[in-house]
Structure formats: structure tokens, C-alpha cells
Design a protein around this motif. Structure first.
Motif, short mmCIF file in Angstrom:
data_model
loop_
_atom_site.label_atom_id
_atom_site.label_comp_id
_atom_site.label_asym_id
_atom_site.label_seq_id
_atom_site.Cartn_x
_atom_site.Cartn_y
_atom_site.Cartn_z
N GLY A 1 5.68 -1.45 -2.40
CA GLY A 1 6.34 -0.93 -1.22
C GLY A 1 6.32 -1.89 -0.06
N ALA A 2 7.16 -1.54 0.94
CA ALA A 2 7.24 -2.28 2.20
C ALA A 2 7.50 -1.26 3.30
CB ALA A 2 8.33 -3.33 2.15
N ALA A 3 6.97 -1.52 4.49
CA ALA A 3 7.13 -0.59 5.60
C ALA A 3 6.98 -1.35 6.91
CB ALA A 3 6.11 0.54 5.51
N GLU A 4 7.51 -0.72 7.95
CA GLU A 4 7.36 -1.25 9.31
C GLU A 4 6.52 -0.24 10.09
OE1 GLU A 4 10.55 -3.52 11.43
OE2 GLU A 4 10.44 -1.77 12.76
N ILE B 1 -4.08 1.94 -3.66
CA ILE B 1 -3.16 1.18 -2.81
C ILE B 1 -3.89 -0.03 -2.24
CG2 ILE B 1 -3.67 2.58 -0.78
CD1 ILE B 1 -0.70 2.19 0.03
N ARG B 2 -3.19 -1.16 -2.24
CA ARG B 2 -3.77 -2.42 -1.75
C ARG B 2 -2.73 -3.14 -0.90
NH1 ARG B 2 -4.06 -7.73 -3.93
NH2 ARG B 2 -2.96 -7.00 -5.79
N LEU B 3 -3.18 -3.53 0.30
CA LEU B 3 -2.28 -4.23 1.21
C LEU B 3 -2.12 -5.67 0.75
CD1 LEU B 3 -0.75 -3.64 3.88
CD2 LEU B 3 -2.68 -4.68 5.09
N LEU B 4 -0.86 -6.07 0.57
CA LEU B 4 -0.57 -7.44 0.11
C LEU B 4 -0.29 -8.38 1.26
CD1 LEU B 4 1.74 -6.56 -2.93
CD2 LEU B 4 -0.72 -7.02 -2.94
N ALA B 5 0.31 -7.86 2.33
CA ALA B 5 0.65 -8.71 3.47
C ALA B 5 0.80 -7.85 4.71
CB ALA B 5 1.94 -9.49 3.21
N THR C 1 -8.53 -4.26 18.43
CA THR C 1 -7.74 -4.35 19.66
C THR C 1 -6.38 -4.99 19.41
OG1 THR C 1 -8.83 -6.45 20.15
CG2 THR C 1 -9.78 -4.48 21.13
N ASP C 2 -6.19 -5.62 18.26
CA ASP C 2 -4.86 -6.18 17.98
C ASP C 2 -4.19 -5.35 16.89
OD1 ASP C 2 -4.98 -7.87 15.19
OD2 ASP C 2 -6.94 -7.82 16.22
N ARG C 3 -2.90 -5.40 16.86
CA ARG C 3 -2.10 -4.52 16.01
C ARG C 3 -2.28 -4.80 14.52
NH1 ARG C 3 -0.96 -4.73 20.87
NH2 ARG C 3 0.47 -3.33 22.01
N VAL C 4 -2.30 -6.06 14.13
CA VAL C 4 -2.44 -6.39 12.71
C VAL C 4 -3.78 -5.90 12.18
CG1 VAL C 4 -2.56 -8.28 11.05
CG2 VAL C 4 -0.87 -8.36 12.90
N ALA C 5 -4.84 -6.06 12.96
CA ALA C 5 -6.17 -5.60 12.52
C ALA C 5 -6.18 -4.09 12.35
CB ALA C 5 -7.23 -6.04 13.52
N ALA D 1 5.75 -8.09 13.73
CA ALA D 1 7.22 -8.06 13.77
C ALA D 1 7.64 -7.59 15.15
CB ALA D 1 7.77 -7.14 12.70
N GLY D 2 7.43 -8.42 16.14
CA GLY D 2 7.70 -8.03 17.52
C GLY D 2 6.40 -7.67 18.22
N ARG D 3 6.55 -7.18 19.45
CA ARG D 3 5.36 -6.92 20.28
C ARG D 3 4.56 -5.72 19.80
NH1 ARG D 3 3.94 -3.98 24.81
NH2 ARG D 3 2.44 -5.03 26.21
N ASP D 4 5.26 -4.63 19.37
CA ASP D 4 4.57 -3.40 19.02
C ASP D 4 4.81 -2.98 17.59
OD1 ASP D 4 3.51 -3.08 21.62
OD2 ASP D 4 5.40 -2.22 22.32
N ALA D 5 5.03 -3.91 16.70
CA ALA D 5 5.30 -3.56 15.29
C ALA D 5 4.65 -4.57 14.36
CB ALA D 5 6.80 -3.47 15.03
N VAL D 6 4.31 -4.05 13.16
CA VAL D 6 3.72 -4.89 12.11
C VAL D 6 4.44 -4.53 10.82
CG1 VAL D 6 1.64 -5.41 10.78
CG2 VAL D 6 1.47 -5.03 13.26
N ARG D 7 4.89 -5.56 10.09
CA ARG D 7 5.55 -5.35 8.80
C ARG D 7 4.53 -5.57 7.69
NH1 ARG D 7 11.45 -7.57 8.52
NH2 ARG D 7 11.53 -5.91 10.09
N VAL D 8 4.53 -4.63 6.71
CA VAL D 8 3.52 -4.68 5.65
C VAL D 8 4.17 -4.60 4.28
CG1 VAL D 8 1.73 -3.63 7.10
CG2 VAL D 8 3.18 -2.17 5.68
N ARG D 9 3.44 -5.13 3.26
CA ARG D 9 3.79 -4.95 1.86
C ARG D 9 2.53 -4.49 1.14
NH1 ARG D 9 4.65 -8.81 -1.18
NH2 ARG D 9 3.92 -10.57 0.09
N TYR D 10 2.69 -3.56 0.20
CA TYR D 10 1.53 -2.98 -0.46
C TYR D 10 1.88 -2.63 -1.91
CZ TYR D 10 4.17 1.07 1.18
OH TYR D 10 5.19 1.95 1.48
#
Length: 208
Positions: A184-187, A155-159, A104-108, A163-172
Motif C-alpha cells: 500500500g501507499a498513503a498520504e 504491517i511494516r513501513l517501507l518508506a 516533534t517532527d512529522r516523519v517521526a 510531502a510538503g509542510r504538513d504531509a508525509v507520504r508512506v509505503r507499507y
């Protein structure tokens, strides 16, 4: 002459007495011998007792098989088939159901998406994408399986951080079979559908 007659008479009388005595003695002897008839009860023979045989074990009557009556012109009924045990399914052919943790949460939701890519399971990764984009474009299941299945280092998620209400920033990180490594990095932009956080789009922040 007279004396002679007297002697003859005396002799006759004596003979008669002797004869009478003999007859009386014979009668008495017969009576003593025979005696009165007595009825002596004879013991009745005891009835023969047959040894009782041990009771035989009772066997319940078995129902006789029903005789099929076949009338003229009527085809004979086929015997009922013998039930066969169902073959057991080969565990290797069973496809496990797709597991959806329902974040139910974006990061999860983002973490679950990249975890599915790390296992080259594009079908499961698509369950974290909004319905209108599933299985098409960059989310085509065959293309995703082919790309993420050709990794020497999956591929492995590092972080992952909001990043705001409807965004998550990731590194992999991953290494392709060609030898190309990617840090890599992505929003990731997300949208809420039916109370669930789903991925709407992914914008890469570097070349991979």
C-alpha cells in the motif's frame, strides 16, 4: 627420868623440823608445778573464705504482657490481626504503561504510528492521532486491534518521506490471514498540537 624427858623433847623437836621441811618442800613443789598463770594469746581462727562463684550472665528483664481489663458490660477486645505479607502481583497481569516517545517532527510521528500498528497496539497508535479523532471512526481501538491483529505478516513501513509542510507520504506492506497481500501507499496529513506533530487524516493512494 630427866634423861628420858630430854630425849622425848629432842625427838619432838626433830619431828617438828622434819614436818616443817616436808611442808616447805610440798609448797615449793606445788609452786614449781603450778607456777604463775600466764595468758598465752590463742591464734584467732582465720575467717572461712568461700570460693567466689562465676558471675552469672545478666538477663535483661522482659516486659510483662499488659493484662487487658474487661469491665462488666464491655465487649472483650479482639486480638490484633497478624500482618500478612502482601501477595506478589502476577507479572502476566501487569499492563505495561503506554510508551509515547513524543515526536516533534512529522516523519517521526508517522513512523511511530505504523510501528504501533505492526504490533497490533491500537491504543498506542491512537496517541499519535489528534485528540478529537482518537478512538472513533477509522481509529476505533477495537476495530483496529481486530484488523491488524489478524495478519500472517504484520504491517511494516517501507518508506516515509515529507510531502510538503504538513504531509508525509508512506509505503507499507502486510499479508492478511485470508491470504490477501497488500503493497500500500498513503498520504498522511498532520497538525501541530502543543508542540507535537499528530496525525489528522490518512488518504489511501491505492486499494489498500
Amino acid at each position: 627420868m630427866g634423861n628420858r624427858v630430854r630425849r622425848l623433847g629432842l625427838a619432838a623437836a626433830v619431828g617438828s623440823c622434819l614436818l616443817a621441811g616436808v611442808a616447805t618442800a610440798q609448797t615449793a613443789s606445788q609452786a614449781a608445778t603450778q607456777g604463775p598463770l600466764r595468758l598465752v594469746p590463742q591464734p584467732s581462727p582465720s575467717p572461712a573464705v568461700e570460693p567466689s562463684s562465676p558471675p552469672s550472665s545478666l538477663v535483661p528483664p522482659q516486659p510483662a504482657p499488659a493484662t487487658a481489663v474487661v469491665r462488666p458490660g464491655q465487649p472483650a477486645a479482639n486480638p490484633a490481626p497478624i500482618p500478612q505479607a502482601a501477595p506478589s502481583a502476577d507479572p502476566a497481569q501487569l499492563t505495561p504503561p503506554t510508551h509515547r516517545p513524543q515526536p516533534t517532527d512529522r516523519v517521526a510521528a508517522v513512523r511511530a504510528f505504523y510501528d504501533a500498528l505492526g504490533q497490533a497496539d491500537a491504543a498506542r497508535a491512537n496517541t499519535y492521532v489528534i485528540p478529537e479523532k482518537r478512538g472513533s471512526g477509522a481509529y476505533d481501538i477495537a476495530s483496529m486491534n481486530r484488523f491488524y491483529g489478524n495478519m500472517s505478516v504484520p504491517i511494516r513501513l517501507l518508506a516515509a518521506e515529507a510531502a510538503g509542510r504538513d504531509a508525509v507520504r508512506v509505503r507499507y506492506h502486510y499479508v492478511h490471514v485470508s491470504g490477501r497481500a497488500c503493497d500500500g501507499a498513503a498520504e498522511v496529513a498532520l497538525a501541530e498540537r502543543d508542540g507535537l506533530a499528530l496525525i489528522e487524516r490518512i488518504r489511501a493512494l491505492n486499494d489498500c
